[in-house]
Design an enzyme around this catalytic site. Structure first.
Site, short mmCIF file in Angstrom:
data_model
loop_
_atom_site.label_atom_id
_atom_site.label_comp_id
_atom_site.label_asym_id
_atom_site.label_seq_id
_atom_site.Cartn_x
_atom_site.Cartn_y
_atom_site.Cartn_z
CB ILE B 18 -0.97 -0.01 1.19
CG1 ILE B 18 -1.98 1.12 1.02
CG2 ILE B 18 -0.27 0.06 2.51
CD1 ILE B 18 -3.18 0.96 1.87
CG ASP B 54 14.31 1.29 12.21
OD1 ASP B 54 13.10 1.60 12.25
OD2 ASP B 54 14.85 0.52 13.03
CB ALA B 82 6.58 2.50 8.03
CE1 TYR B 146 -0.44 -3.64 12.69
CE2 TYR B 146 -2.69 -4.46 12.70
CZ TYR B 146 -1.69 -3.72 12.10
OH TYR B 146 -1.94 -3.07 10.93
CB ILE B 179 -5.67 -4.30 2.20
CG1 ILE B 179 -6.58 -3.19 2.70
CG2 ILE B 179 -5.36 -4.08 0.72
CD1 ILE B 179 -5.98 -1.80 2.59
#
Lengths: 111, 236
Positions: B18, B54, B82, B146, B179
């Site tokens: 994405i 990073d 990210a 998450y 997705i």
């Protein structure tokens, strides 16, 4: 905290000039007549008798960081952990902040 | 200092999926696009520049924004895309996974927002969009860390939006449904089907769905919209 070490021209007078310009920018944003406010090494930035409010301090710090990057290729975070935890805050006065910038610059040069 | 004649956008996690789609989408809408990821991009386009870093590395993030400020002279849009995911029962989740999730998803978003706002405030204009997930409001099992890392992003965004409002900067959130990307590649099909059944609109999300919400948030006319979350698929 930098990828640049090209700050050889950064002497104390140059840093005071940048700190004063950053503080003045913050003051003028809040009140245009601050253009003529006298700013010296003893000018208090935080605490009793400070010239800046909390948003003004944020603006001043960002202006100073930006000028150091633009004019001296010195990329630093002034509000780092060490600064925020010091008993005597480096943000207490123009002179103290100048000393702190010089210390960060020296560490970058020797990094 | 030179200033790019066209608006400049930065998309994190732009190497693939994405993030790459959003970078190409913004290019097509006339932006100069800067992108970043931990590895090199396997695609290129005129007007696109890729940076390897990073997002949770403060020094690298500082250097990125200093470089953008110097070369472009402006930053109009930041999309914090990210992210890393880990689907696991919390009792089987390694400590290192927790640190990695919070590092990239939350700490990285914080650093990018902080440094972007410093550049954006110079022109008193900025549009930041952070990417969350429907796992936050749906409290999906197996996604505790998450969801928690993205929940932290949501709370951070709401407060940050207030703190940078005076600088002409807005910060909002899009929360996609699953997705077809690498992020859900290892999630069992029955688990995905179970999630879809709980949506108002029962289908997988598409890249276009995310881009559509971002288009709304980054429009100059959206200057009175900040600290908001839009979840896709009818989740609330």
């Amino acid at each position: 905290m930098t990828d640049q070490v090209d700050n050889n021209s950064l002497d104390r007078a140059a840093v005071i000039e940048i700190v004063v310009a950053g503080v003045r920018e913050a003051l003028v944003l809040a009140s245009p007549e601050a253009e003529t406010t006298e700013l010296t090494e003893e000018t208090r930035l935080i605490g009793a008798g400070a010239v800046l409010d909390s948003l003004g301090l944020v603006t001043a710090v960002l202006e100073i960081e930006q000028r150091l990057a633009d004019e001296h290729d010195l990329v630093v975070v002034l509000a780092d952990e060490r600064a925020m935890s010091q008993k005597h805050s480096p943000f207490r006065s123009v002179g103290a902040l100048t000393d702190y910038v010089l210390r960060l610059a020296a560490e970058n040069t020797h990094a | 200092m030179p200033e790019a004649a066209v608006p400049v956008a930065l998309v994190t996690g732009a190497r693939k999926g994405i993030g790459r789609y959003l970078a190409e989408h913004l290019l097509a809408r006339g932006y100069q696009v800067e992108g970043c990821s931990r590895g090199p991009a396997d695609w290129e386009a005129e007007g696109y520049r890729h940076h390897e870093l990073d997002v949770a590395d403060e020094g690298a993030v500082k250097a990125l924004f200093a470089e953008i400020q110097k070369r472009q002279g402006r930053l109009d849009v930041l999309v914090n895309n990210a992210g890393v995911a880990s689907m696991n029962h919390v009792l089987l989740t390694p400590d290192a996974t927790a640190a990695r999730l919070l590092g990239t998803n939350f700490h990285g978003t914080f650093l990018m927002c902080r440094e972007a706002a410093k550049v954006m405030r110079r022109r008193k204009y900025g549009r930041i969009v952070n990417v969350s997930t429907i796992a936050v409001p749906m409290q999906l099992e197996g996604e505790s860390l998450y969801a928690a890392s993205k929940g932290a992003v949501e709370t951070f965004t709401r407060v940050f939006a207030r703190e940078v409002a005076d600088f002409g900067i807005t910060c909002n959130i899009v929360g996609p449904t699953p997705i077809e990307t690498d992020l859900i590649r290892n999630v069992p099909k029955d688990k995905i089907d179970g999630i879809l059944q709980r949506l108002a609109i029962k289908r997988l999300g598409r890249f276009e769905d995310v881009a559509n919400v971002i288009d709304f948030f980054v429009r100059p006319e959206s200057d009175y919209v900040t600290g908001q979350v839009i979840y896709l698929g009818g989740v609330s």
